[in-house]
Design a protein around this motif. Sequence first.
Motif, PDB file in Angstrom:
ATOM      1  N   SER A 277       0.833  -1.216   0.000  1.00 20.12           N
ATOM      2  CA  SER A 277       0.000   0.000   0.000  1.00 20.12           C
ATOM      3  C   SER A 277       0.862   1.258   0.000  1.00 20.12           C
ATOM      4  N   GLN A 281      -2.587   2.998   3.314  1.00 19.67           N
ATOM      5  CA  GLN A 281      -3.691   2.360   4.036  1.00 19.67           C
ATOM      6  C   GLN A 281      -3.234   2.198   5.482  1.00 19.67           C
ATOM      7  N   TRP A 350     -10.796   2.183  -3.398  1.00 16.51           N
ATOM      8  CA  TRP A 350      -9.688   1.557  -2.696  1.00 16.51           C
ATOM      9  C   TRP A 350     -10.100   0.440  -1.743  1.00 16.51           C
TER      10      TRP A 350
END
Length: 716
Positions: A277, A281, A350
């Motif tokens: 990520s 995240q 996402w």
Amino acid sequence: MLAGEHHDPHSVLGAHPEKGGVRVRALKPYAKRVTLVADGLRAELEPEGDGLFSAHLPLAAAPPYRLAVTYDSAEVTGDDPYRFLPSLGELDLHLIGEGRHEELWKALGSRVMTHDGVTGTRFAVWAPNARGVRLAADFTYWDGTSLPMRSLGATGVWELFVPGVGAGTAYKYEITGPDGHRRMKADPMARATEVPPATASVVTDSAYTWRDEEWMAHRADVPVHRAPFSVYELHLPSWRPGLGYRELADVLPAYVKDLGFTHVELMPVAGHPFSGSWGYQVTSYYAPMPRLGSPDDFRFLVDALHRAGIGVIMDWVPAHFPKDDWALARFDGEPLYEPADPRRAEHPDWGTLEFDFGRTEVRNFLVANAVYWCEDFHIDGLRVDAVASMLYLDYSREGGDWVPNAYGGRENLDAVAFLQEMNATVYRRCPGVVTIAEESTAWDGVTRATHHVGHTGFGGLGFGLKWNMGWMHDSLGYIGHEPVHRKYHHDEMTFSMVYAYSENYVLPISHDEVVHGKRALVSKAPGDWWQQRATERAYLGFMWSHPGKQLLFMGQEFAQGGEWSYEAGPDWWVLDPGYEASADHRGVQELVRDLNAVYAATPALWQRDTDPGGFEWVDGGASEDNVFAFLRLDTAGEPLLCVSNFSPVVRHDYRLGSPAGVWAPVLNTDELRYGGSGVLLPDHVKTEPTPYQGRPHTVVLTLPPLATVWLRPDSA
């Protein structure tokens, strides 16, 4: 109590007056014997089943006491957590309830402290929907039965002071939700975490002594929009794979200082479980990622950069968070950090959740987090990720998949209020810090003060700077065309000046532009290897002279040809003298070094970045020639002439309108040492008294192929 649903275990456990004395109770599952120990007193607690022990003491009041607990193989002696009053004060609780605790990290989370003369750790967590909360830790073998926490009333905060627990302890909260189901959750306010894939929070207590007093004392001397601001963006885990924070401190500041960048921008350093990520995240908003070291190790790196004269910007991600069941999602069994309505909670792009910006406690969590990084880690700037996704309720949503605001519009009024509060708070508390918006739309007033209302009726968002995504998209599109076709796209390079002063801009060539098939910067240009490098050099010269600050992602400073990989990092090997093309890459690197040096020494390039009077077109319409020429001016009116030729041919006797005088070249991206063809300008170029292009004089130049040249008035 055993079900983990008691809201006030201190009313049952610990010492309480009863007729004829004091009753002491302790919940110690798996214990064989529990003994109360005090000065001149030792009393056995009788087992009452299910791990509960108690004793009646014929005393007027309970003395300070300890419990000696005997298990199968050992005896453990310590203070009873349930003999202490709450360690959180009324002011803390009031501010938490109001959503105005600007130092929230000092109230919630785990904090080593001395309470009532005893050293231990206070644990405090916000979980208003919970039936009960218990502390589970490595020293309890991850069984929370013996450490239920107490609710501190309407604030939804649960608290427990545990004597004898110190830094390095791993822990989680065992939360019983409204449905009766128990969930093991990491601490949202944890300031340290285990190294992934482990997910526990870790008690930390900083012992770091800062040595950047001079930097901190002077970073607010000049407002950032009137100062040099050249940013090197990097991903810490992959910049030099295998190096931790302290090892990076030995090499990163020297490298960045040598190249002349004023700041680094770190892709997110907050805790995130999945390396792929890139840090976007986040699961642990208050903890630096532990893969590279401890929080104090990260402080050491920031300190080293400051002592080298380098500012530190950090990517910050308040737009969304992942759904990991051990983290923020449905934290206390109900939507808490996310909105209850899935049409507002789910981020469609996402696979993540959005924050509930309308909830005061959630907004407080994020505002305090921004302050925390700036105050506790001396961060100089926050680049706020994905602002557009926060501002629009219909962002990436179709038809009926979104809910309009109270006025029927698509603007997320709660997100607007949050961003305004965050910016106002950071600028008030942290002099010299800059906030930067990654905002890709034409939202009005991103960098306008929050109290100034625009034509849309909204106050400004209050950011200091905004990424110019339009300039980035248009200019990269232009250099991607064959030179013969660029004349049809000339306005893609000039259009940015139509709106250049609508916001305070940063020109970003970021990580997003060199991944996922977009190719590295040098590889975006057509032609052979020489033309590609020449185009990058000309482009960087154009970029550094264009109004606005600039940002360059790692690897582009030496014309890395391949896309960035978060696992491998930059292709440092191309700089190895044993590599046959190393001189080509070192040439581009030397250009970047010189660009930054001339930039820093030339106020015309940065002093009036937000002032339209600091820029004048000389010739913005030479589409047939692929030439762009303009003046930059400092506050004293001193000019710098910037000319870019994006054609692969030498343009002899090229005439441009000019102020009267003599020009001296200060930078030429076609120099041999940069890997260019070596077409040079004379040391002095005198203007002719012939009016041209609306100016009183003419300057005649030889423009090198695929190159940018800068000239300044010759004072000799």
